[in-house]
Structures are given as C-alpha cells and as structure tokens.
Design a protein around this motif. Structure first.
Motif, PDB file in Angstrom:
ATOM      1  N   MET A   1       0.849  -1.171   0.000  1.00  0.00           N
ATOM      2  CA  MET A   1       0.000   0.000   0.000  1.00  0.00           C
ATOM      3  C   MET A   1       0.892   1.230   0.000  1.00  0.00           C
ATOM      4  O   MET A   1       1.790   1.345   0.812  1.00  0.00           O
ATOM      5  CB  MET A   1      -0.851  -0.040   1.256  1.00  0.00           C
ATOM      6  N   ARG A   2       0.593   2.146  -0.905  1.00  0.00           N
ATOM      7  CA  ARG A   2       1.429   3.338  -1.006  1.00  0.00           C
ATOM      8  C   ARG A   2       0.797   4.569  -0.386  1.00  0.00           C
ATOM      9  O   ARG A   2       1.489   5.444   0.104  1.00  0.00           O
ATOM     10  CB  ARG A   2       1.772   3.596  -2.463  1.00  0.00           C
ATOM     11  N   THR A   3      -0.523   4.691  -0.422  1.00  0.00           N
ATOM     12  CA  THR A   3      -1.169   5.885   0.123  1.00  0.00           C
ATOM     13  C   THR A   3      -2.341   5.497   1.018  1.00  0.00           C
ATOM     14  O   THR A   3      -2.912   4.412   0.898  1.00  0.00           O
ATOM     15  CB  THR A   3      -1.702   6.807  -0.997  1.00  0.00           C
ATOM     16  N   VAL A   4      -2.708   6.427   1.882  1.00  0.00           N
ATOM     17  CA  VAL A   4      -3.851   6.201   2.760  1.00  0.00           C
ATOM     18  C   VAL A   4      -5.121   6.072   1.923  1.00  0.00           C
ATOM     19  O   VAL A   4      -5.979   5.238   2.227  1.00  0.00           O
ATOM     20  CB  VAL A   4      -3.966   7.322   3.818  1.00  0.00           C
ATOM     21  N   GLN A   5      -5.258   6.854   0.864  1.00  0.00           N
ATOM     22  CA  GLN A   5      -6.473   6.774   0.037  1.00  0.00           C
ATOM     23  C   GLN A   5      -6.596   5.414  -0.653  1.00  0.00           C
ATOM     24  O   GLN A   5      -7.701   4.893  -0.785  1.00  0.00           O
ATOM     25  CB  GLN A   5      -6.511   7.912  -0.979  1.00  0.00           C
ATOM     26  N   GLU A   6      -5.488   4.820  -1.058  1.00  0.00           N
ATOM     27  CA  GLU A   6      -5.536   3.460  -1.611  1.00  0.00           C
ATOM     28  C   GLU A   6      -5.969   2.466  -0.545  1.00  0.00           C
ATOM     29  O   GLU A   6      -6.772   1.562  -0.808  1.00  0.00           O
ATOM     30  CB  GLU A   6      -4.170   3.060  -2.176  1.00  0.00           C
ATOM     31  N   LEU A   7      -5.452   2.648   0.670  1.00  0.00           N
ATOM     32  CA  LEU A   7      -5.843   1.785   1.778  1.00  0.00           C
ATOM     33  C   LEU A   7      -7.322   1.955   2.093  1.00  0.00           C
ATOM     34  O   LEU A   7      -8.032   0.976   2.321  1.00  0.00           O
ATOM     35  CB  LEU A   7      -4.987   2.089   3.012  1.00  0.00           C
ATOM     36  N   VAL A   8      -7.798   3.182   2.098  1.00  0.00           N
ATOM     37  CA  VAL A   8      -9.221   3.445   2.350  1.00  0.00           C
ATOM     38  C   VAL A   8     -10.082   2.702   1.335  1.00  0.00           C
ATOM     39  O   VAL A   8     -11.061   2.044   1.695  1.00  0.00           O
ATOM     40  CB  VAL A   8      -9.521   4.964   2.340  1.00  0.00           C
TER      41      VAL A   8
END
Length: 146
Positions: A1-8
């Motif tokens: 996972m690279r960004t919080v938005q991708e994780l979200v």
C-alpha cells in the motif's frame, strides 16, 4: 500500500464484504490529528480513543497511528470506515440515540474483529472487558435494554 487513500479504498471493500452496505462513490477524508484533539472533539475530556467519525465526510485518527504499516491501526481505520458506510446507508436510525450508537459500535467492532482475525492478528479489542453495546440505555424503555 502506497497511500492512505488506496488503503481506504481497499478497506471500504472489506467493510462492504462484511456488512453488505454499498460503497459510496466518494471516499471519506482521513485526517491524522493529536490524540488530545480527538479526545476533545469526541469526548470533551481525556478518554481512550484512537479514531473518530463524527458523521460527515472526515475520519479522524490519532497521529501516532500508521495504518499503512500496522495491522492494528488498519483495524481502527476499518472500524471508522464501517461507521462511514453505516451513515451512507442510513443504518441504525430508528431507535433511541443510545441504542443507535450501541448498535453501530457492535457492528463496527464485529467487522474489525473478524477482519483482524483474518489478518492473523492477535489484537484484543476489549482488554479491559468493557463491551460498549451491552450498556443499559437510559433513553429507551426498560424492556428494550440489554
């Protein structure tokens, strides 16, 4: 996972799989703030809180959490995302305010616990034994209390 938005986005799909709630087109914003600020906003005093979703479009997380690299922190974010989906679906809005809160928390903790178990985590959600949905709500008739 690279960004919080991708994780979200990934965790919203997991929350959907557990709850059946539709995933809205818009994702919530995630703001990392000092724990004292979350405590002030959510509790009005010091309290044990790491994440908070106060209806709307913003999830607040303790700025010491690292959901990109820590499974327990991802579980906290998932818990708050369940609340976001509950809001979007209009879930738990027909009984007392206290009971609505308790029902929302029960579902969010259930999803968080199942997801953490699937991740192989040994995180204990209620180390002190307090289970929020077993409280007696004063704003509902006695026969409806747990």
């Amino acid at each position: 996972m690279r960004t919080v938005q991708e994780l979200v986005a990934q965790l919203l799909m997991a929350a959907h799989a557990y709850t059946g709630y539709a995933v809205p087109a818009d994702s919530p914003d995630v703001r990392f703030v000092p724990q004292a600020e979350i405590q002030r906003m959510a509790c009005g005093r010091p309290c044990k809180i790491y994440g908070w979703f106060p209806h709307g479009k913003t999830i607040y997380l303790d700025d010491r959490l690292d959901p990109l690299h820590d499974v327990a922190a991802r579980g906290i974010l998932l818990h708050e995302l369940v609340h976001y989906l509950q809001q979007s679906a209009g879930a738990f809005e027909t009984s007392s305010a206290c009971r609505n809160w308790a029902d929302r928390e029960r579902e969010a903790y259930m999803v968080q616990g199942r997801w953490l178990t699937k991740q192989g985590s040994t995180v204990t959600l209620f180390p002190g034994g307090f289970v929020p949905w077993r409280l007696a709500c004063r704003d509902e008739p006695a026969q409806h209390r747990d």
